[in-house]
Scaffold this motif. Structure first.
Motif, PDB file in Angstrom:
ATOM      1  N   ARG A  94      16.412 -52.555 -47.431  1.00  0.00           N
ATOM      2  CA  ARG A  94      17.317 -53.779 -47.600  1.00  0.00           C
ATOM      3  C   ARG A  94      18.754 -52.697 -48.446  1.00  0.00           C
ATOM      4  N   PRO A  95      19.853 -52.450 -48.478  1.00  0.00           N
ATOM      5  CA  PRO A  95      21.053 -52.235 -49.926  1.00  0.00           C
ATOM      6  C   PRO A  95      21.664 -53.357 -49.623  1.00  0.00           C
ATOM      7  N   ILE A  96      21.277 -54.175 -50.971  1.00  0.00           N
ATOM      8  CA  ILE A  96      21.450 -55.552 -51.531  1.00  0.00           C
ATOM      9  C   ILE A  96      22.956 -54.600 -52.792  1.00  0.00           C
ATOM     10  N   ALA A  97      23.883 -56.021 -52.526  1.00  0.00           N
ATOM     11  CA  ALA A  97      25.568 -55.743 -52.677  1.00  0.00           C
ATOM     12  C   ALA A  97      25.021 -55.440 -54.675  1.00  0.00           C
ATOM     13  N   VAL A  98      26.076 -55.166 -54.846  1.00  0.00           N
ATOM     14  CA  VAL A  98      26.312 -54.678 -56.476  1.00  0.00           C
ATOM     15  C   VAL A  98      27.212 -55.186 -57.009  1.00  0.00           C
ATOM     16  N   ASP A  99      27.361 -56.021 -58.363  1.00  0.00           N
ATOM     17  CA  ASP A  99      28.525 -56.703 -59.059  1.00  0.00           C
ATOM     18  C   ASP A  99      29.440 -55.410 -59.787  1.00  0.00           C
ATOM     19  N   GLU A 100      30.428 -56.348 -60.791  1.00  0.00           N
ATOM     20  CA  GLU A 100      31.932 -55.243 -61.085  1.00  0.00           C
ATOM     21  C   GLU A 100      30.965 -53.703 -61.668  1.00  0.00           C
ATOM     22  N   HIS A 101      29.387 -53.675 -61.851  1.00  0.00           N
ATOM     23  CA  HIS A 101      28.946 -52.990 -62.962  1.00  0.00           C
ATOM     24  C   HIS A 101      28.551 -52.101 -62.013  1.00  0.00           C
ATOM     25  N   HIS A 102      28.428 -52.239 -60.703  1.00  0.00           N
ATOM     26  CA  HIS A 102      27.462 -51.690 -60.153  1.00  0.00           C
ATOM     27  C   HIS A 102      26.246 -51.959 -60.082  1.00  0.00           C
ATOM     28  N   ARG A 103      25.764 -53.252 -60.889  1.00  0.00           N
ATOM     29  CA  ARG A 103      24.024 -52.932 -60.848  1.00  0.00           C
ATOM     30  C   ARG A 103      23.788 -54.449 -59.482  1.00  0.00           C
ATOM     31  N   ILE A 104      22.588 -53.904 -59.343  1.00  0.00           N
ATOM     32  CA  ILE A 104      22.221 -55.054 -57.928  1.00  0.00           C
ATOM     33  C   ILE A 104      22.281 -56.452 -58.414  1.00  0.00           C
ATOM     34  N   ARG A 105      22.720 -57.261 -57.234  1.00  0.00           N
ATOM     35  CA  ARG A 105      22.822 -58.442 -57.679  1.00  0.00           C
ATOM     36  C   ARG A 105      21.615 -59.878 -57.546  1.00  0.00           C
ATOM     37  N   ASN A 139       1.049 -57.170 -34.846  1.00  0.00           N
ATOM     38  CA  ASN A 139       1.307 -57.667 -33.407  1.00  0.00           C
ATOM     39  C   ASN A 139       3.280 -57.919 -33.237  1.00  0.00           C
ATOM     40  N   GLY A 140       3.741 -56.885 -34.050  1.00  0.00           N
ATOM     41  CA  GLY A 140       5.364 -56.688 -34.063  1.00  0.00           C
ATOM     42  C   GLY A 140       5.618 -57.834 -35.230  1.00  0.00           C
ATOM     43  N   GLU A 141       5.356 -58.143 -35.592  1.00  0.00           N
ATOM     44  CA  GLU A 141       6.173 -59.304 -37.541  1.00  0.00           C
ATOM     45  C   GLU A 141       4.816 -58.353 -38.035  1.00  0.00           C
ATOM     46  N   GLY A 142       5.140 -58.558 -39.555  1.00  0.00           N
ATOM     47  CA  GLY A 142       4.366 -58.222 -40.797  1.00  0.00           C
ATOM     48  C   GLY A 142       5.220 -56.499 -40.810  1.00  0.00           C
ATOM     49  N   HIS A 143       6.829 -56.057 -40.283  1.00  0.00           N
ATOM     50  CA  HIS A 143       6.987 -54.893 -41.092  1.00  0.00           C
ATOM     51  C   HIS A 143       7.085 -55.213 -42.605  1.00  0.00           C
ATOM     52  N   LEU A 144       6.806 -53.998 -42.724  1.00  0.00           N
ATOM     53  CA  LEU A 144       7.699 -53.861 -44.445  1.00  0.00           C
ATOM     54  C   LEU A 144       8.117 -53.867 -44.826  1.00  0.00           C
ATOM     55  N   THR A 145       9.043 -54.434 -46.014  1.00  0.00           N
ATOM     56  CA  THR A 145      10.611 -54.227 -46.103  1.00  0.00           C
ATOM     57  C   THR A 145      10.246 -53.427 -47.686  1.00  0.00           C
ATOM     58  N   ALA A 146      12.362 -53.201 -48.313  1.00  0.00           N
ATOM     59  CA  ALA A 146      12.135 -53.006 -49.283  1.00  0.00           C
ATOM     60  C   ALA A 146      13.303 -53.392 -50.096  1.00  0.00           C
ATOM     61  N   TYR A 147      13.735 -53.074 -51.032  1.00  0.00           N
ATOM     62  CA  TYR A 147      14.949 -53.413 -51.087  1.00  0.00           C
ATOM     63  C   TYR A 147      15.412 -52.112 -52.821  1.00  0.00           C
ATOM     64  N   THR A 148      16.514 -51.985 -52.856  1.00  0.00           N
ATOM     65  CA  THR A 148      17.181 -51.283 -52.996  1.00  0.00           C
ATOM     66  C   THR A 148      18.834 -51.878 -53.571  1.00  0.00           C
ATOM     67  N   SER A 149      19.078 -51.193 -54.572  1.00  0.00           N
ATOM     68  CA  SER A 149      21.267 -51.557 -54.252  1.00  0.00           C
ATOM     69  C   SER A 149      21.378 -50.927 -53.402  1.00  0.00           C
TER      70      SER A 149
END
Ligand SMILES: *Cc1c(COP(=O)(O)O)cnc(C)c1O
Length: 529
Positions: free
Chosen positions: A240-251, A208-218
């Motif tokens: 979802r591209p998640i921001a990285v810290d100053e060492h380029h690791r996912i926050r 019904n339009g909800e429940g979209h599968l969503t993925a995460y990475t840096s």
């Protein structure tokens, strides 16, 4: 070039020749061909006489061994002249040609203009250097002409054996499955498909339009993750591209917040992709923390370890991959840090049944048996999208057996030590500046001379330096963009690279840099001198 007659003396075989073939009943025609209409015996694609082919084959082998042994005497890379490029627009051959002529053409128009990654001065992108051992294994595999889609034969046992070794290296449990694929792009895509399948079986879409599968990475993840989401029909926007810290690791805090926000919006977080060795700078995400978040949120935990996973073989680096053993799946490339010839990607899946549930199909022409050539199910084709598959596993098997995890681990550790040396040399050079931390084997830096008007020119200067150094044939660095600015990138992956190659790179960068900064209008090849 070595004359073929020198071959037998120069290379006394220390291994036993093939055992004589056992006599088997010869196929004979039961009837008189003239009367039965049976087609007469005809020439095949095998040579009429094997000796001339054998001599040429030995020469090809010696030439390629010489090519590898003497690779330092060649330019790392060179521009293909237009006249050479034009020869790739030849008409479709209808009449047969001579193998010797085709080989000569290969020597003229292919070999000198190869990509360069066999050369120790190649540091652009993350490419393995290959080995003579891997090359020989490729030849043997081609001779067998095996199809590793399925059925019961020794080559499949080799792939299973290598998969078991990989399971051991990465601490995966029994029941894990392994599969050779082209590369980590394909391995990551397969992981997305398996994760999607698992989520759908768990009722991921409610229609019904909800429940979209969503993925995460840096945000530092390789572009093939977003491409995989697109190809899987989930849409790149569902990653979802998640921001990285100053060492380029996912926050981690931002990851948790994104997951919570998506859940609140009715989306279904189904996949978390960590990177062990980002392509830009070699950063390793906090794998243990990510494995815990994935477990708590019911997400599939995939690790893209295309090259970085091999750090597991180096005792001094392995602790940085803590948590990798908890992954649901792992992508890595034998053709990168493990130095096998292209291509040799690999995917390891913690619970092989999940891969079977995604890919195994039934078809009458693929019927399994308990006896005969069609035994041995499940087959590799049940664990991935391909049916016909080559014998990539053989070069990995040879590589592991000849070098052992020890020597491969030493190569990995040495590349990282060289990267730290390069980092130190750049830090000590007033004309250069580091552009990112150096956690593993990749060094990003800039030429800082020639910058005018707040650094706008510096991007162009560095891009032109990269091209000029490539044209010089001395080294091949690549470029990337870090914090919106162009940086030179040296990825030290090749087992042949030494400190003197790094010195040559720096010398070429500063020399080209000065020339380009002094003559802003010159093109890269002019500046290369
Ligand atoms: C190289 C690389 C890939 C892509 O792998 P291919 O073997 O080129 O398909 C994916 N992720 C990372 C981190 C890489 O370094």
């Amino acid at each position: 070039m070595i004359p073929p007659e020198a071959f037998s003396r120069r290379h006394e075989p220390s291994v036993r020749p093939l055992p004589p073939v056992e006599a088997r009943p010869q196929a004979t025609s039961g009837s008189d061909p003239a009367k039965s209409g049976e087609p007469p015996e005809a020439p095949t694609l095998d040579p009429e006489a094997w000796e001339p082919l054998r001599a040429l084959a030995h020469r090809m082998l010696d030439d390629m061994l010489d090519y590898t042994a003497e690779i330092r005497r060649r330019p790392v890379w060179q521009v293909m002249p237009e006249a050479v490029r034009a020869r790739f627009r030849a008409p479709l051959p209808a009449a047969p040609g001579e193998l010797a002529d085709v080989y000569r053409e290969f020597q003229e128009i292919v070999l000198p203009y190869a990509g360069g990654n066999v050369h120790p001065g190649f540091m652009g992108w993350v490419h393995g250097g290959g080995t003579a051992v891997g090359m020989l294994a490729e030849m043997l595999a081609a001779g067998l002409n095996s199809n590793l889609g399925g059925r019961d034969h020794a080559p499949i046992e080799i792939e299973r054996q290598v998969s078991e070794w990989m399971r051991e290296v990465f601490g995966f449990p029994e029941g894990a499955s392994g599969l050779f694929v082209t590369g980590s792009s394909q391995a990551n895509f397969i992981a997305v498909l398996i994760a999607r399948e698992a989520a759908l079986r768990a009722g991921g879409l409610n229609g019904n339009g909800e429940g979209h599968l969503t993925a995460y990475t840096s945000a530092a993840a390789h572009a093939c993750i977003s491409k995989a989401m697109h190809m899987a029909g989930l849409g790149a926007a569902a990653l979802r591209p998640i921001a990285v810290d100053e060492h380029h690791r996912i926050r981690l805090a931002e990851l948790r917040a994104a997951v919570a926000a998506d859940r609140a919006a009715g989306r279904i977080p189904f996949l978390l992709v960590a990177t062990a060795g980002t392509v830009d700078i070699g950063a390793i995400d906090p794998l243990r923390d990510l494995s815990e978040i994935a477990a708590r949120e019911g997400m599939w935990f995939h690790v893209d370890g295309a090259f970085g996973a091999w750090a597991k073989l180096a005792p001094e680096l392995a602790p940085r991959l803590e948590g990798l053993e908890r992954a649901d799946s792992l992508a890595c490339d034998f053709h990168k840090w493990a130095q096998a010839p292209y291509d040799a990607g690999f995917i390891l899946v913690r619970d092989g049944k999940q891969a079977l549930a995604t890919f195994a199909v039934d078809a009458p022409y693929l019927r399994r048996a308990t006896r005969g050539a069609a035994a041995g199910s499940p087959w590799p084709c049940d664990y991935g999208p391909d049916l016909s598959r080559g014998f990539r596993a053989l070069k990995a098997w040879f590589t592991l057996k000849v070098y052992g995890t020890q020597r491969l681990g030493e190569v990995v550790a040495r590349c990282c030590r060289l990267a730290r040396y390069l980092e130190m040399r750049i830090a000590a050079n007033a004309e250069l500046e580091l552009a990112a931390p150096v956690p593993l084997n990749i060094v990003c830096f800039r030429y800082r001379g020639g910058a005018r008007d707040g650094g706008e020119d510096q991007d162009a200067v560095n891009a032109r330096i990269a091209a000029a150094v490539q044209h010089s044939g001395i080294a091949v660095p690549s470029t990337t963009v870090l914090d919106g600015r162009v940086a030179l990138r040296a990825a030290i992956v090749n087992h042949r690279t030494q400190a003197r190659d790094l010195e040559a790179l720096l010398e070429a960068v500063t020399r080209c840099g000065r020339q380009i900064a002094a003559a802003p209008a010159a093109g890269p090849s002019e500046a290369a001198g």
